[in-house]
Write a protein that holds these residues in place. Structure first.
Motif, PDB file in Angstrom:
ATOM      1  N   LYS A 118      48.156  23.442  55.960  1.00  0.00           N
ATOM      2  CA  LYS A 118      46.814  23.255  56.406  1.00  0.00           C
ATOM      3  C   LYS A 118      46.285  22.443  57.634  1.00  0.00           C
ATOM      4  O   LYS A 118      45.329  22.688  58.358  1.00  0.00           O
ATOM      5  N   ALA A 119      47.352  21.787  58.186  1.00  0.00           N
ATOM      6  CA  ALA A 119      47.143  20.780  59.047  1.00  0.00           C
ATOM      7  C   ALA A 119      46.805  21.797  60.684  1.00  0.00           C
ATOM      8  O   ALA A 119      45.989  21.284  61.342  1.00  0.00           O
ATOM      9  N   ALA A 120      47.836  22.339  60.621  1.00  0.00           N
ATOM     10  CA  ALA A 120      47.941  23.249  62.055  1.00  0.00           C
ATOM     11  C   ALA A 120      46.744  24.966  61.922  1.00  0.00           C
ATOM     12  O   ALA A 120      46.113  25.094  62.983  1.00  0.00           O
ATOM     13  N   MET A 121      46.536  25.522  60.168  1.00  0.00           N
ATOM     14  CA  MET A 121      45.347  26.014  60.781  1.00  0.00           C
ATOM     15  C   MET A 121      43.530  25.237  61.451  1.00  0.00           C
ATOM     16  O   MET A 121      42.790  25.499  61.869  1.00  0.00           O
ATOM     17  N   ALA A 122      43.571  24.054  60.650  1.00  0.00           N
ATOM     18  CA  ALA A 122      42.731  23.349  61.368  1.00  0.00           C
ATOM     19  C   ALA A 122      42.817  22.813  63.026  1.00  0.00           C
ATOM     20  O   ALA A 122      41.551  22.390  63.074  1.00  0.00           O
ATOM     21  N   THR A 123      43.658  22.825  63.352  1.00  0.00           N
ATOM     22  CA  THR A 123      44.167  22.184  64.553  1.00  0.00           C
ATOM     23  C   THR A 123      43.238  23.943  65.279  1.00  0.00           C
ATOM     24  O   THR A 123      42.405  23.544  66.391  1.00  0.00           O
ATOM     25  N   VAL A 124      43.278  25.331  64.976  1.00  0.00           N
ATOM     26  CA  VAL A 124      43.458  26.163  65.157  1.00  0.00           C
ATOM     27  C   VAL A 124      41.152  26.353  65.113  1.00  0.00           C
ATOM     28  O   VAL A 124      40.873  26.402  66.477  1.00  0.00           O
ATOM     29  N   VAL A 125      41.128  25.864  63.910  1.00  0.00           N
ATOM     30  CA  VAL A 125      39.327  25.694  63.925  1.00  0.00           C
ATOM     31  C   VAL A 125      38.776  24.679  64.978  1.00  0.00           C
ATOM     32  O   VAL A 125      37.654  24.932  65.299  1.00  0.00           O
ATOM     33  N   LEU A 126      39.629  23.847  64.827  1.00  0.00           N
ATOM     34  CA  LEU A 126      39.342  22.745  65.615  1.00  0.00           C
ATOM     35  C   LEU A 126      38.982  22.900  67.096  1.00  0.00           C
ATOM     36  O   LEU A 126      37.638  23.448  68.178  1.00  0.00           O
TER      37      LEU A 126
ATOM     38  N   MET B 272      59.865  31.285  59.856  1.00  0.00           N
ATOM     39  CA  MET B 272      59.177  30.252  61.514  1.00  0.00           C
ATOM     40  C   MET B 272      58.606  28.752  60.681  1.00  0.00           C
ATOM     41  O   MET B 272      58.789  28.878  59.470  1.00  0.00           O
ATOM     42  N   PRO B 273      58.720  27.722  60.775  1.00  0.00           N
ATOM     43  CA  PRO B 273      58.190  26.092  60.974  1.00  0.00           C
ATOM     44  C   PRO B 273      57.024  26.384  59.669  1.00  0.00           C
ATOM     45  O   PRO B 273      56.463  27.453  61.002  1.00  0.00           O
ATOM     46  N   ALA B 274      56.854  26.232  59.149  1.00  0.00           N
ATOM     47  CA  ALA B 274      54.901  26.189  58.262  1.00  0.00           C
ATOM     48  C   ALA B 274      53.647  25.718  59.392  1.00  0.00           C
ATOM     49  O   ALA B 274      52.843  26.531  59.162  1.00  0.00           O
ATOM     50  N   ALA B 275      53.975  24.882  60.265  1.00  0.00           N
ATOM     51  CA  ALA B 275      52.965  24.536  60.878  1.00  0.00           C
ATOM     52  C   ALA B 275      52.654  25.664  62.069  1.00  0.00           C
ATOM     53  O   ALA B 275      51.660  26.422  62.449  1.00  0.00           O
ATOM     54  N   ASP B 276      53.792  26.487  62.436  1.00  0.00           N
ATOM     55  CA  ASP B 276      53.330  27.152  63.534  1.00  0.00           C
ATOM     56  C   ASP B 276      52.747  28.390  62.836  1.00  0.00           C
ATOM     57  O   ASP B 276      52.625  29.394  63.259  1.00  0.00           O
ATOM     58  N   LEU B 277      53.343  28.791  61.806  1.00  0.00           N
ATOM     59  CA  LEU B 277      52.547  29.799  60.858  1.00  0.00           C
ATOM     60  C   LEU B 277      51.635  29.952  60.303  1.00  0.00           C
ATOM     61  O   LEU B 277      50.807  30.798  60.671  1.00  0.00           O
TER      62      LEU B 277
END
Length: 215
Positions: free
Chosen positions: A47-55, A138-143
């Motif tokens: 979820k943190a990685a997803m939020a990074t992309v949305v930001l 894949m690491p969760a953050a990369d995925l």
């Protein structure tokens, strides 16, 4: 793509299907994601990685969508047959009985589809990931970062066939979005551009705005 922003031709190719038709769409409403089947320790980095992309797109996340509850559903599976066992999944996924044998025959590891607003922008998205092979490693953050990028826009089916959406930076363990895709993503969410279009001229405007980000 070699630079920090795509050329008009590269931008057009990313939204042009095998039949030669151009189709672009972005989200118009805040994205309210929910994840099913992920391990407890992977949910937070996902979820943190997803939020990074949305930001990065200057778009917004939400806890819930007032109409749909969740408008982005991500399912983690070990086998495509699991979809047939989920209650009411046949109502969610179009042509599920015909889809499952095709995904199995193709040895696909991911599948996504979208629903659209009346103006053609993205209303909801559904992502199914069969955790096998490279995907499972894949690491969760990369995925999370990769899948969110692939869900932020209506990319062409082969947009990422020849090159990963992620890049590695020397000295960092985690991946980052490719700079050219980051610039294109930001340009795509510029409110002066349409939320949906089938006119390939839009690719020129996307490329121009992506380039301006680095001027």
């Amino acid at each position: 793509m070699q630079g920090l922003a795509p050329s008009p031709e590269e931008a057009e190719a990313l939204f042009t299907g095998p039949d030669g038709s151009f189709r672009f769409a972005r989200w118009s409403r805040p994205i309210a994601p929910v994840v099913f089947g992920a391990t407890d320790d992977s949910v937070a980095p996902l979820k943190a990685a997803m939020a990074t992309v949305v930001l990065a797109a200057n778009h917004r996340l939400a806890e819930t969508d007032p109409e749909l509850g969740a408008n982005l559903m991500i399912f983690f599976l070990t086998d495509w047959a699991e979809l047939a066992e989920v209650e009411n999944m046949d109502r969610l996924v179009p042509d599920l009985p015909a889809l499952l044998p095709r995904l199995k025959a193709e040895e696909a590891d991911q599948y996504r589809f979208f629903r659209f607003e009346e103006d053609g922008s993205i209303k909801a998205a559904f992502v199914f990931l069969r955790m096998t092979g490279a995907l499972a490693g894949m690491p969760a953050a990369d995925l999370g970062m990769e899948q969110m990028l692939k869900t932020m826009l209506l990319w062409a089916p082969g947009a990422f066939a020849g090159r990963s959406a992620l890049a590695r930076v020397e000295g960092r363990t985690e991946a980052v979005l490719r700079p050219d895709l980051t610039s294109l993503l930001r340009a795509a969410y510029d409110p002066v551009l349409p939320a949906a279009s089938q006119d390939p001229v839009l690719a020129m405007r996307l490329a121009a705005r992506a380039g301006q980000l680095f001027n």
